[in-house]
Design a protein around this motif. Structure first.
Motif, short mmCIF file in Angstrom:
data_model
loop_
_atom_site.label_atom_id
_atom_site.label_comp_id
_atom_site.label_asym_id
_atom_site.label_seq_id
_atom_site.Cartn_x
_atom_site.Cartn_y
_atom_site.Cartn_z
N VAL A 143 -2.07 13.65 -6.46
CA VAL A 143 -3.58 13.73 -7.00
C VAL A 143 -4.06 12.24 -6.90
CG1 VAL A 143 -5.12 14.22 -8.88
CG2 VAL A 143 -3.32 15.99 -8.04
N ARG A 144 -3.59 11.14 -7.53
CA ARG A 144 -3.85 10.02 -7.48
C ARG A 144 -4.08 9.35 -5.99
NH1 ARG A 144 -4.46 6.87 -11.92
NH2 ARG A 144 -3.79 5.18 -10.64
N LYS A 145 -3.00 9.69 -5.29
CA LYS A 145 -3.13 9.30 -4.07
C LYS A 145 -4.21 9.89 -3.18
CE LYS A 145 0.06 8.55 0.15
NZ LYS A 145 1.37 8.77 0.44
N LEU A 146 -4.62 11.05 -3.52
CA LEU A 146 -5.72 11.82 -2.86
C LEU A 146 -7.14 11.27 -3.17
CD1 LEU A 146 -6.45 13.92 -0.94
CD2 LEU A 146 -6.72 15.50 -2.96
N PHE A 147 -7.19 11.10 -4.35
CA PHE A 147 -8.53 10.33 -4.93
C PHE A 147 -8.78 8.78 -4.97
CE2 PHE A 147 -8.65 14.80 -6.45
CZ PHE A 147 -9.78 14.99 -6.26
N LEU A 148 -7.65 8.21 -4.99
CA LEU A 148 -7.68 6.57 -5.39
C LEU A 148 -7.15 5.78 -4.14
CD1 LEU A 148 -6.60 6.58 -8.99
CD2 LEU A 148 -8.86 6.25 -8.19
N PRO A 149 -7.68 4.90 -3.89
CA PRO A 149 -7.47 4.15 -2.49
C PRO A 149 -5.96 3.36 -2.76
CG PRO A 149 -9.15 2.77 -3.76
CD PRO A 149 -8.88 4.31 -4.33
N ALA A 150 -5.20 2.97 -1.71
CA ALA A 150 -3.93 2.18 -1.93
C ALA A 150 -4.38 0.73 -2.16
CB ALA A 150 -3.41 2.34 -0.61
N ALA A 151 -3.50 -0.15 -2.19
CA ALA A 151 -3.79 -1.60 -2.38
C ALA A 151 -4.62 -2.13 -1.22
CB ALA A 151 -2.62 -2.39 -2.48
N PRO A 152 -5.69 -2.86 -1.66
CA PRO A 152 -6.58 -3.48 -0.62
C PRO A 152 -5.94 -4.21 0.61
CG PRO A 152 -6.63 -4.74 -2.62
CD PRO A 152 -5.93 -3.70 -2.94
N ASP A 153 -6.46 -3.81 1.77
CA ASP A 153 -5.92 -4.57 2.89
C ASP A 153 -7.07 -5.66 3.50
OD1 ASP A 153 -4.97 -5.54 5.26
OD2 ASP A 153 -4.72 -3.34 6.06
N PRO A 154 -6.62 -7.15 3.38
CA PRO A 154 -7.84 -7.85 3.59
C PRO A 154 -7.96 -8.14 5.16
CG PRO A 154 -5.46 -8.80 3.30
CD PRO A 154 -5.52 -7.36 2.84
N THR A 155 -7.38 -7.27 5.94
CA THR A 155 -7.59 -7.25 7.18
C THR A 155 -8.69 -6.05 7.78
OG1 THR A 155 -5.85 -5.72 7.68
CG2 THR A 155 -5.35 -7.99 7.93
N LYS A 156 -9.03 -5.35 6.60
CA LYS A 156 -10.16 -4.21 6.75
C LYS A 156 -11.29 -4.65 6.16
CE LYS A 156 -6.71 -0.52 7.54
NZ LYS A 156 -6.09 0.41 7.21
N ASP A 159 -12.62 -2.20 3.14
CA ASP A 159 -11.38 -1.98 2.26
C ASP A 159 -11.75 -2.16 0.76
OD1 ASP A 159 -8.96 -0.59 2.50
OD2 ASP A 159 -7.89 -2.14 1.48
N GLU A 160 -12.69 -3.13 0.57
CA GLU A 160 -13.33 -3.27 -0.90
C GLU A 160 -14.34 -2.53 -1.38
OE1 GLU A 160 -11.78 -5.49 -2.90
OE2 GLU A 160 -10.29 -6.17 -1.43
N PHE A 161 -14.68 -1.51 -0.52
CA PHE A 161 -15.81 -0.63 -0.70
C PHE A 161 -15.49 0.04 -1.90
CE2 PHE A 161 -18.52 3.37 -0.23
CZ PHE A 161 -19.56 2.79 -0.11
N GLY A 162 -16.24 0.41 -3.03
CA GLY A 162 -16.01 1.15 -4.10
C GLY A 162 -15.18 0.77 -5.13
N ARG A 163 -14.50 -0.31 -4.91
CA ARG A 163 -13.36 -0.92 -5.72
C ARG A 163 -13.83 -1.40 -7.33
NH1 ARG A 163 -8.24 -0.72 -3.74
NH2 ARG A 163 -8.05 -0.38 -1.32
N ASP A 164 -14.88 -1.68 -7.12
CA ASP A 164 -15.47 -2.36 -8.63
C ASP A 164 -16.25 -1.59 -9.34
OD1 ASP A 164 -14.38 -4.72 -7.89
OD2 ASP A 164 -16.31 -5.35 -6.67
N ASN A 165 -16.76 -0.35 -8.71
CA ASN A 165 -17.72 0.63 -9.51
C ASN A 165 -17.07 2.21 -9.45
OD1 ASN A 165 -18.75 1.07 -6.82
ND2 ASN A 165 -20.19 -0.56 -7.39
N PHE A 166 -17.24 2.71 -8.16
CA PHE A 166 -16.98 4.05 -7.81
C PHE A 166 -15.27 4.51 -8.30
CE2 PHE A 166 -15.58 7.47 -5.01
CZ PHE A 166 -16.28 8.52 -5.58
N PHE A 167 -14.53 3.85 -7.64
CA PHE A 167 -12.93 4.16 -7.99
C PHE A 167 -12.65 3.84 -9.23
CE2 PHE A 167 -12.94 3.81 -3.19
CZ PHE A 167 -12.63 5.29 -2.53
#
Length: 216
Positions: A79-92, A95-103
């Protein structure tokens, strides 16, 4: 036979729908502290009703069920894998979208759901402790219903199909809706509410068995 299958399917879908709706309400509206306070209050009431030793058994059993169902099966990590992103990938770049507020908000909501599921397992474990007492009422009712039906078979007394049908529908309704609501509801529920509901189910089964047709 078709009516029984239909009733079983409706009961199954009702049960699933109630569980999903209860957890969806937790996800959307209930805060962590409210659920935690409900658990504390029910724990204190349980201690008064059954004592500390039995309360400790309920806690341990609830934790075992919670851990087995959610973690040993891999359900909660999934469930966590489905709703939450993996570790950030600096090449994308996105990839940082939503990490500070939504997630972080979603993660907080998932914690509430997890705690609400523990509350459900606590209530299930509490209900288990009542089973020896409930069996004192349930077994005599079942034996009485069985022998009453046997007597009706031999002396041709009337078995009411209406009472039988009401008994079947009452059992299906309580088992598929009321009991799950009492177990998964994120609202304060007296610890003795579920045992009382089981007793009502026992009386409905008693009425149903007494009025089974002479030949099944």
């Amino acid at each position: 036979m078709a009516d029984k299958k239909k009733t079983g399917l409706i009961a199954g879908f009702s049960l699933l729908a109630i569980i999903l709706i209860g957890e969806a309400l937790c996800f959307l509206f209930v805060d962590f502290d409210s659920v935690y306070k409900i658990i504390e209050n029910e724990d204190q009431t349980t201690t008064v009703l059954v004592g500390k030793e039995q309360r400790n058994w309920i806690r341990e059993t609830a934790e075992d069920i919670h851990s087995t169902v959610l973690y040993d099966t891999g359900l909660w990590p999934g469930v966590r894998k489905l709703f939450l992103p993996a570790a950030p990938d600096p090449t994308k770049s996105l990839d940082e979208f939503g990490r500070d507020n939504f997630f972080p908000y979603v993660e907080g909501r998932l914690k509430v759901v997890n705690l609400a599921l523990y509350l459900a397992t606590y209530r299930i474990a509490s209900l288990i402790t009542w089973m020896p007492v409930l069996s004192v009422f349930f077994i005599p009712l079942l034996v009485d219903a069985h022998y009453t039906r046997k007597k009706k078979q031999y002396n041709f007394k009337y078995a009411s199909p209406t009472v039988q049908r009401i008994g079947i529908r009452t059992v299906a309704f309580m088992v598929a809706t009321i009991l799950p609501l009492l177990l998964v509801s994120p609202l304060p529920i007296p610890p003795h509410a579920a045992p009382v509901m089981v007793l009502l189910v026992a009386f409905a089964i008693w009425a149903m068995v007494r009025n089974l047709p002479k030949r099944i």
